[in-house]
Scaffold this motif. Structure first.
Motif, PDB file in Angstrom:
ATOM      1  N   THR A   1       0.841  -1.195   0.000  1.00  0.00           N
ATOM      2  CA  THR A   1       0.000   0.000   0.000  1.00  0.00           C
ATOM      3  C   THR A   1       0.878   1.248   0.000  1.00  0.00           C
ATOM      4  OG1 THR A   1      -0.109  -0.007   2.414  1.00  0.00           O
ATOM      5  CG2 THR A   1      -1.848  -1.175   1.234  1.00  0.00           C
ATOM      6  N   SER A   2       0.282   2.346  -0.458  1.00  0.00           N
ATOM      7  CA  SER A   2       0.977   3.633  -0.420  1.00  0.00           C
ATOM      8  C   SER A   2      -0.040   4.724  -0.108  1.00  0.00           C
ATOM      9  CB  SER A   2       1.695   3.911  -1.753  1.00  0.00           C
ATOM     10  OG  SER A   2       0.780   3.840  -2.831  1.00  0.00           O
ATOM     11  N   ALA A   3       0.413   5.949  -0.051  1.00  0.00           N
ATOM     12  CA  ALA A   3      -0.459   7.046   0.364  1.00  0.00           C
ATOM     13  C   ALA A   3      -1.418   7.429  -0.760  1.00  0.00           C
ATOM     14  CB  ALA A   3       0.381   8.252   0.772  1.00  0.00           C
ATOM     15  N   GLY A   4      -2.592   7.904  -0.353  1.00  0.00           N
ATOM     16  CA  GLY A   4      -3.522   8.471  -1.309  1.00  0.00           C
ATOM     17  C   GLY A   4      -4.634   7.530  -1.725  1.00  0.00           C
ATOM     18  N   TYR A   5      -5.587   8.081  -2.494  1.00  0.00           N
ATOM     19  CA  TYR A   5      -6.765   7.331  -2.932  1.00  0.00           C
ATOM     20  C   TYR A   5      -7.090   7.688  -4.380  1.00  0.00           C
ATOM     21  CZ  TYR A   5      -7.582   6.396   2.016  1.00  0.00           C
ATOM     22  OH  TYR A   5      -7.457   5.994   3.316  1.00  0.00           O
ATOM     23  N   PHE A   6      -7.644   6.718  -5.076  1.00  0.00           N
ATOM     24  CA  PHE A   6      -8.210   6.946  -6.393  1.00  0.00           C
ATOM     25  C   PHE A   6      -9.669   7.345  -6.185  1.00  0.00           C
ATOM     26  CE2 PHE A   6     -10.588   5.468 -10.092  1.00  0.00           C
ATOM     27  CZ  PHE A   6      -9.834   5.939 -11.153  1.00  0.00           C
ATOM     28  N   SER A   7     -10.004   8.586  -6.477  1.00  0.00           N
ATOM     29  CA  SER A   7     -11.343   9.107  -6.186  1.00  0.00           C
ATOM     30  C   SER A   7     -12.010   9.596  -7.466  1.00  0.00           C
ATOM     31  CB  SER A   7     -11.251  10.251  -5.157  1.00  0.00           C
ATOM     32  OG  SER A   7     -10.665   9.794  -3.964  1.00  0.00           O
ATOM     33  N   HIS A   8     -12.483   8.662  -8.242  1.00  0.00           N
ATOM     34  CA  HIS A   8     -13.182   8.983  -9.485  1.00  0.00           C
ATOM     35  C   HIS A   8     -14.486   8.175  -9.504  1.00  0.00           C
ATOM     36  CE1 HIS A   8      -9.700  11.030 -11.395  1.00  0.00           C
ATOM     37  NE2 HIS A   8      -9.018  10.212 -10.616  1.00  0.00           N
ATOM     38  N   PRO A   9     -15.613   8.765  -9.189  1.00  0.00           N
ATOM     39  CA  PRO A   9     -16.862   7.996  -9.084  1.00  0.00           C
ATOM     40  C   PRO A   9     -17.341   7.411 -10.407  1.00  0.00           C
ATOM     41  CG  PRO A   9     -17.274  10.359  -8.877  1.00  0.00           C
ATOM     42  CD  PRO A   9     -15.795  10.184  -8.836  1.00  0.00           C
ATOM     43  N   SER A  10     -16.982   8.007 -11.543  1.00  0.00           N
ATOM     44  CA  SER A  10     -17.399   7.490 -12.856  1.00  0.00           C
ATOM     45  C   SER A  10     -16.234   7.615 -13.829  1.00  0.00           C
ATOM     46  CB  SER A  10     -18.618   8.256 -13.377  1.00  0.00           C
ATOM     47  OG  SER A  10     -19.707   8.129 -12.498  1.00  0.00           O
ATOM     48  N   PRO A  11     -15.195   6.803 -13.661  1.00  0.00           N
ATOM     49  CA  PRO A  11     -13.988   6.983 -14.471  1.00  0.00           C
ATOM     50  C   PRO A  11     -14.178   6.507 -15.910  1.00  0.00           C
ATOM     51  CG  PRO A  11     -13.796   5.012 -13.144  1.00  0.00           C
ATOM     52  CD  PRO A  11     -15.072   5.686 -12.715  1.00  0.00           C
ATOM     53  N   ALA A  12     -13.342   7.025 -16.788  1.00  0.00           N
ATOM     54  CA  ALA A  12     -13.289   6.547 -18.172  1.00  0.00           C
ATOM     55  C   ALA A  12     -12.382   5.324 -18.221  1.00  0.00           C
ATOM     56  CB  ALA A  12     -12.775   7.636 -19.089  1.00  0.00           C
TER      57      ALA A  12
ATOM     58  N   LYS B   1      -5.064  10.609 -22.840  1.00  0.00           N
ATOM     59  CA  LYS B   1      -5.750  11.893 -22.706  1.00  0.00           C
ATOM     60  C   LYS B   1      -6.862  11.853 -21.661  1.00  0.00           C
ATOM     61  CE  LYS B   1      -8.169  15.376 -25.477  1.00  0.00           C
ATOM     62  NZ  LYS B   1      -8.661  15.711 -26.842  1.00  0.00           N
ATOM     63  N   ASN B   2      -7.678  10.777 -21.688  1.00  0.00           N
ATOM     64  CA  ASN B   2      -8.890  10.799 -20.872  1.00  0.00           C
ATOM     65  C   ASN B   2      -9.010   9.677 -19.841  1.00  0.00           C
ATOM     66  OD1 ASN B   2     -10.023  13.055 -22.196  1.00  0.00           O
ATOM     67  ND2 ASN B   2     -10.635  11.748 -23.920  1.00  0.00           N
ATOM     68  N   ALA B   3      -8.533   8.501 -20.160  1.00  0.00           N
ATOM     69  CA  ALA B   3      -8.845   7.335 -19.332  1.00  0.00           C
ATOM     70  C   ALA B   3      -8.115   7.360 -17.999  1.00  0.00           C
ATOM     71  CB  ALA B   3      -8.509   6.054 -20.080  1.00  0.00           C
ATOM     72  N   SER B   4      -8.805   6.973 -16.966  1.00  0.00           N
ATOM     73  CA  SER B   4      -8.177   6.820 -15.648  1.00  0.00           C
ATOM     74  C   SER B   4      -8.189   5.363 -15.185  1.00  0.00           C
ATOM     75  CB  SER B   4      -8.874   7.701 -14.607  1.00  0.00           C
ATOM     76  OG  SER B   4     -10.264   7.477 -14.619  1.00  0.00           O
ATOM     77  N   VAL B   5      -8.822   4.477 -15.977  1.00  0.00           N
ATOM     78  CA  VAL B   5      -8.748   3.032 -15.727  1.00  0.00           C
ATOM     79  C   VAL B   5      -8.254   2.393 -17.016  1.00  0.00           C
ATOM     80  CG1 VAL B   5     -10.015   0.933 -15.186  1.00  0.00           C
ATOM     81  CG2 VAL B   5     -10.621   3.068 -14.031  1.00  0.00           C
ATOM     82  N   HIS B   6      -7.121   1.742 -16.945  1.00  0.00           N
ATOM     83  CA  HIS B   6      -6.484   1.199 -18.143  1.00  0.00           C
ATOM     84  C   HIS B   6      -6.290  -0.311 -17.970  1.00  0.00           C
ATOM     85  CE1 HIS B   6      -2.876   1.234 -21.124  1.00  0.00           C
ATOM     86  NE2 HIS B   6      -3.986   0.804 -21.678  1.00  0.00           N
ATOM     87  N   ILE B   7      -6.854  -1.081 -18.898  1.00  0.00           N
ATOM     88  CA  ILE B   7      -6.706  -2.536 -18.894  1.00  0.00           C
ATOM     89  C   ILE B   7      -5.837  -2.887 -20.091  1.00  0.00           C
ATOM     90  CG2 ILE B   7      -7.904  -4.737 -18.789  1.00  0.00           C
ATOM     91  CD1 ILE B   7      -8.734  -2.778 -16.574  1.00  0.00           C
ATOM     92  N   GLN B   8      -4.677  -3.510 -19.837  1.00  0.00           N
ATOM     93  CA  GLN B   8      -3.675  -3.642 -20.886  1.00  0.00           C
ATOM     94  C   GLN B   8      -3.163  -5.075 -21.007  1.00  0.00           C
ATOM     95  OE1 GLN B   8      -0.087  -1.433 -20.156  1.00  0.00           O
ATOM     96  NE2 GLN B   8       0.472  -1.346 -22.324  1.00  0.00           N
TER      97      GLN B   8
END
Length: 749
Positions: A38-49, A82-89
């Motif tokens: 774990t590390s500091a911080g949170y992913f706070s995007h209720p409706s991510p691209a 440019k836009n995506a905050s969730v990336h499946i690769q």
């Protein structure tokens, strides 16, 4: 106090989840990843691209099905940078040596899941879904996970012969299996209680052999065990059409689960020989449960069935059973004897080996491999066969040493038809006791195996035999949450396993299971008592644990039933003479469980020498010659280490050390008809001052019928005013081959 005891008392005092090590940060992941930071911080995007790279359209749809459960309003974009905050690769470089490996990173700005295979991406989004359920989809903690499955084979078996389960029920279980990264569904389609797969060339298998007059297996078993036509009023049963099977196989494949069919042979085939009696040694219906190994028609039948099975199931493995065949009919069958003579077979074990070899060769000719229970080892094993070890682990280890691949599924740890809690509080089961913690404790690879031989253990499987599971809800009650423990055995390397971390996680996962309509067991409907006998201080310390979290254990010592205001258990209770303790689970002012009563004695015979005039079972020795006077009473299971077993009479002499006034002499026995455990039919208690001449104090007759259902306990003893140095306790066994008597302690007060 040991670490485990402290952990449970912390829970009881605080009524909350403790902070667990290994950096989980409140995450309740099952199975646990191989590497988590774990590390500091949170992913706070209720409706991510969401963006995909190098992922096929079919796989994209599969992953979105899971991701939309986290963010129903998320959008798709092709512009990752440019836009995506969730990336499946999908990547080319390896994320792990085994299929299913993946890497998951959550930062305040981005979620990235990478894998070199579709299965790994799927498991990565399943882990992300569990993280979202543990916290909040709108606030996911920053975390790095690198995950690799321990075993390639991670399975669950379901018996649909004893009781039929429709395709919607099967799909429901496949959904849960996928959530916990299980990837093999072993489908037990045929057995004596009913044939469940349509075979076009043999219509009687599903017109008659799939149906019986009685709904429950128990009623059928206790009857004449006949079958009936499908249109008989009140007929119970069912079968899967070819379309049903194709639908389920595809549904499983969409979740990276391989369906392995099982067609039983040469035994457990009563349903076949009832409708096609020419395939048995006698040629008569309802007489033999085994195929005739000397009859060529047997092999023509089985090859035809296997052809249709192979056409429906793409699985590499076809399971052929091979267990518990009664080969005595082969000894007198002219066709079988001719087969043995013509092939130079010395005995019926070698005839079974011939049978298995021949089926294995046929499967090999079709590009498939044979899988069977460990009895297929008898008489010699086909070269490419894989063994499923159920009679303990020895069969599996024998197969490994012979160079065969093995799937471990020992009954002691993996048979989910056993009781999982106090049998008195549970619905009827076949017998045995397999609580959640014992399942979790299993390690399929013994330390004694070399690294190269360890590679032959392909995985582990839970087995769900449904004799005593007549309904869908009852089956789920027995499967869950024990299947979650099995999933972690199958996926998580031993150094990453932790009961103290797993227990809060499985408690948290229960609510999700219930949300999916799964009738999971509540983990703990009882409190477990533990004893520490101190012969120097002449006392017994009693402690209590339970696996429900959070919970309060409250108790009384005055005969009054416990209530929300009774004494809160916070540490061991010391018993100098005797104590009658009533306990129950509570929380938020409510009572969760029925009261349990425990009686504890520091009695006069503790530490006394015991002379055995008859031997005890070496398999159930409970510590040997000190077992009956060590002060430890047995628990719910005859296999818990405190019950001493006898396959014949029990005849023992206790030396109290000196002439002693005695008020009561008693011993506690167990009865459980399923595994052939019975109370003694007669008990005799004698007394002596010199150890030579014994006087009969009393003969006690058992009055409990042998067919009484459930797990029963009874004290056989006497009360009066006696004086003696030596006591002789004789329990006459019910004469029965393979039967047992179990006793936990001889109390002298």
């Amino acid at each position: 106090m040991n670490k485990k005891g402290f952990f449970f008392i912390l829970l009881l005092i605080t009524g909350s989840f403790p902070v667990i090590s290994q950096g989980t940060s409140g995450l309740f992941l099952i199975p646990y990843p191989q590497e988590l930071k774990t590390s500091a911080g949170y992913f706070s995007h209720p409706s991510p691209a969401i963006c995909f790279s190098e992922v096929t359209p079919i796989e994209k749809d599969r992953l979105l099905d899971v991701l939309y459960r986290i963010w129903p309003d998320s959008i798709l974009t092709e512009e990752y940078k440019k836009n995506a905050s969730v990336h499946i690769q999908k990547i080319k470089e390896k994320t792990g040596e085994k299929v299913g490996s993946y890497a998951l990173d959550i930062t305040p700005d981005l979620i990235l899941i990478k894998a070199d295979n579709d299965e790994g991406l799927y498991y990565g989004v399943q882990t992300l879904l569990q993280i979202a359920r543990s916290t909040s989809p709108a606030k996911l903690p920053a975390i790095h996970i690198k995950d690799i499955p321990r075993f390639a084979y991670r399975g669950m078996h379901l018996d649909v012969s004893r009781h039929f389960f429709d395709k919607e029920f099967i799909k429901k279980q496949l959904d849960v299996m996928a959530s916990y990264k299980l990837n093999r569904f072993h489908w037990h389609l045929t057995d004596g209680a009913g044939w469940r797969i349509h075979i076009g060339k043999y219509p009687l298998l599903t017109e008659v052999a799939a149906w019986r007059p009685q709904h429950t297996w128990k009623e059928w078993w206790n009857s004449d065990r006949h079958y009936c036509r499908q249109d008989t009023p009140g007929a119970y049963g069912g079968f899967y059409t070819s379309q049903d099977i194709r639908e389920i196989v595809q549904y499983a494949a969409d979740r990276f689960i391989t369906v392995i069919p099982e067609i039983e042979m040469p035994g457990h085939s009563e349903e076949v020989t009832a409708v096609y009696p020419e395939l048995s040694c006698s040629g008569e219906p309802y007489k033999n449960g085994e195929f005739c190994a000397g009859n060529e028609d047997t092999f023509r039948f089985l090859e035809t069935v296997l052809d249709e099975v192979i056409e429906l199931f793409p699985s590499k493995y076809i399971h052929i059973g091979g267990d518990e065949a009664n080969k005595t009919t082969w000894e007198s069958c002219p066709k079988c004897q001719k087969r043995m003579h013509d092939n130079g077979l010395k005995n019926v074990d070698e005839l079974q080996s011939y049978f298995i070899h021949r089926i294995s060769d046929y499967l090999e000719s079709k590009g498939r491999k044979l899988l069977g229970w460990d009895e297929i080892l008898d008489g010699g094993l086909a070269p490419d066969a894989t063994v499923m070890s159920w009679r303990g682990t020895q069969g599996g280890l024998k197969a490994v040493n012979m160079g065969h691949n093995v799937i471990m599924t020992p009954g002691e740890y993996c048979y989910f038809d056993a009781y999982q809690d106090d049998p008195i509080l549970e619905p009827e089961a076949i017998g045995g006791y397999l609580p959640l913690e014992k399942v979790y404790s299993y390690n399929p690879v013994p330390d004694s195996l070399t690294a190269d031989k360890s590679q032959r253990i392909l995985g582990v499987q839970a087995n769900v035999w449904t004799e005593y599971m007549p309904t869908y809800s009852h089956a789920e009650y027995m499967i869950y949450p024990r299947l979650l423990a099995l999933s972690e055995i199958a996926w998580t390397d031993t150094p990453q396993k932790s009961w103290e971390r797993f227990l809060p996680a499985v408690n948290r996962q229960l609510s999700w299971l219930h949300d999916q309509g799964i009738n999971a067991h509540p983990i703990s409907k009882s409190v477990e008592m533990h004893q520490t006998v101190d012969t120097a201080a002449h006392e017994i310390k009693i402690s209590f644990t339970c696996n429900r979290i959070p919970v309060e254990i409250r108790y009384t010592l005055d005969g009054i039933l416990p209530s929300p205001t009774s004494t809160l258990y916070t540490g061991p209770i010391t018993v100098k003479d005797s104590a009658h303790i009533a306990v129950a689970q509570f929380g938020n002012g409510k009572q969760f469980t029925e009261p349990q009563n425990f009686t504890v004695y520091y009695h006069k015979a503790i530490g006394s020498k015991v002379t055995y005039n008859t031997p005890y079972s070496q398999h159930y020795n409970a510590g040997g010659k000190t077992a009956l006077t060590d002060g430890y009473t047995g628990g719910r299971s005859y296999g818990d280490g405190h019950w001493q077993g006898f396959t014949g009479d029990m005849d023992v002499i206790l030396d109290l050390g000196k002439s002693t006034p005695i008020h009561n002499i008693t011993a506690r026995f167990m009865q459980q008809t399923g595994p052939w455990i019975w109370f003694p039919h007669t008990v005799e208690i004698y007394a002596s001052e010199d150890g030579e001449k014994f006087s009969l104090l009393k003969r006690i007759e058992n009055t409990t019928p042998r067919d009484t259902e459930g797990v029963l306990f009874h004290n056989f003893g006497i009360t009066g005013n006696y004086k003696a140095r030596y006591l002789r306790y004789v329990a006459r066994a019910v004469p029965k081959k393979d039967g047992y008597m179990f006793v936990d302690e001889i109390f002298v007060r």
